[in-house]
Design a protein around this motif. Sequence first.
Motif, PDB file in Angstrom:
ATOM      1  N   HIS A   4       9.810  84.490  23.114  1.00  0.00           N
ATOM      2  CA  HIS A   4       9.223  84.830  21.817  1.00  0.00           C
ATOM      3  C   HIS A   4       8.165  85.920  21.973  1.00  0.00           C
ATOM      4  CE1 HIS A   4      11.268  81.693  19.612  1.00  0.00           C
ATOM      5  NE2 HIS A   4      10.924  80.817  20.542  1.00  0.00           N
ATOM      6  N   TRP A   7       9.987  89.302  22.480  1.00  0.00           N
ATOM      7  CA  TRP A   7      10.600  89.853  21.283  1.00  0.00           C
ATOM      8  C   TRP A   7       9.564  90.232  20.232  1.00  0.00           C
ATOM      9  CZ3 TRP A   7      15.223  91.770  20.570  1.00  0.00           C
ATOM     10  CH2 TRP A   7      16.267  91.377  21.406  1.00  0.00           C
ATOM     11  N   TRP A 291      12.236  84.808  14.263  1.00  0.00           N
ATOM     12  CA  TRP A 291      11.783  84.428  15.600  1.00  0.00           C
ATOM     13  C   TRP A 291      10.362  83.876  15.564  1.00  0.00           C
ATOM     14  CZ3 TRP A 291      13.317  84.331  20.769  1.00  0.00           C
ATOM     15  CH2 TRP A 291      14.677  84.558  20.970  1.00  0.00           C
ATOM     16  N   CYS A 295       9.248  80.328  16.927  1.00  0.00           N
ATOM     17  CA  CYS A 295       8.146  80.214  17.876  1.00  0.00           C
ATOM     18  C   CYS A 295       7.170  79.116  17.458  1.00  0.00           C
ATOM     19  CB  CYS A 295       7.419  81.558  17.989  1.00  0.00           C
ATOM     20  SG  CYS A 295       5.978  81.549  19.073  1.00  0.00           S
TER      21      CYS A 295
END
Length: 308
Positions: A4, A7, A291, A295
Motif C-alpha cells: 500500500h 502504490w 487502495w 489499506c
Amino acid sequence: MFDHFVWEVVICPALIAVVIRLLADRLRPEAAAIFLVTSLVATAAGCLLTLAAFALKAVAELPFAASPLNISAAYVRADTAREPWVSWLSLVLLVAAVAGIVRVWRTHRRDAAYARRFAGLPVAGDGVVLLDDERAEAFAVPGAPGRIVVTTGMRAALDDARYAALLAHERAHLTARHHVMVLLVHLSAAVHPAFRLLVRPFDYLIERAADERAATEVDDRRVVAHAIGAAALVSEHTHRAGSLRIAPSRRDLRRAGAVPRRVASLIAPRRARSLLPLLLPAAVAAFSLAWTAECVLDLGELLVAAHH
C-alpha cells in the motif's frame, strides 16, 4: 501493508503527476480544469490517508502505546518486518504534509483578509473597483459578492474592447470559482513533492479556462488575445515593488512562455477535442482511493489480530 505504501505514496502520485502534465495543455481547459483538479485532490487524499494509517501503525509498534490497549506491539511490527522503516518514514512524511497544509491555509487566510480590504471600496457602474494607481494591475477578488479590481494605469492602457475582454476574463474567475481550484491544488501540492510540479501547469490551465469563457462572452477570440497580451506587457512595464496581486497563481502568469502560449491558443482556430483522455487520471484517482480503503481495512484487521 508495505505494498500500500508503494502504490499510494510512490507510484500513484508520480503517475497522476505525469498524466496531468501531459494532458493539461491538450484538452479543452474549461472541462479539463475541473476534472484534473478533482483527480489530483482524490489522489492527494488517498496518499494522506495512507500516510496516516502507517503513522498509526508506527505508534502501535511502541510497547508503551500498545500495552494500555492490550495490543501486541511485536505482532504489529512483524507485519512490515522486512521494511521496518516504512511506518516511521510515513510518520515523518505525514507531519511534513500536515505542516505544509497548515502553511498553505495560513497563506490563504492572509490573502482572504487582504481581499476584504476591497469590500468597502466604491464600485463603478460596471461592477469594478477602480483604484487610482499608475501600476497596471487587474485581478478578481472572491467573496460575497466578488469584486474585480482594476487600477487606473491598466484602464488607461486598454481601449474599450480590450477592457471589456479583460473584465470578462476576471468575471470568469469569479463565476467558475477558480480561487477554490487554486486553493485545492496548493493544498494537494503540500501533501506530496510530486504534486508540487503541477502548480504551474494548473495555474496556466485555470487562466486558459478563464480565457475561453471570456472569448465566449465577448464573442471575439482575437480581442481577448489582444487584451491578454496588452495587459501583460503594460503590467510588466509599470510593475514595481509592492504588487497588488493577492492570488498565488498570479505570480506565474508573467514567467516566460505563459502569456504567449495563451495568446497563441486563442488566435488558433478552436478544434473539437475528445474528453476521453480524462478517463486516465480518473482511473488513477479511483485506483488510489480503492487502495486507500483497503489499506485502512488491513490496518484495522492487523490491530484486531494484534489485540487477540
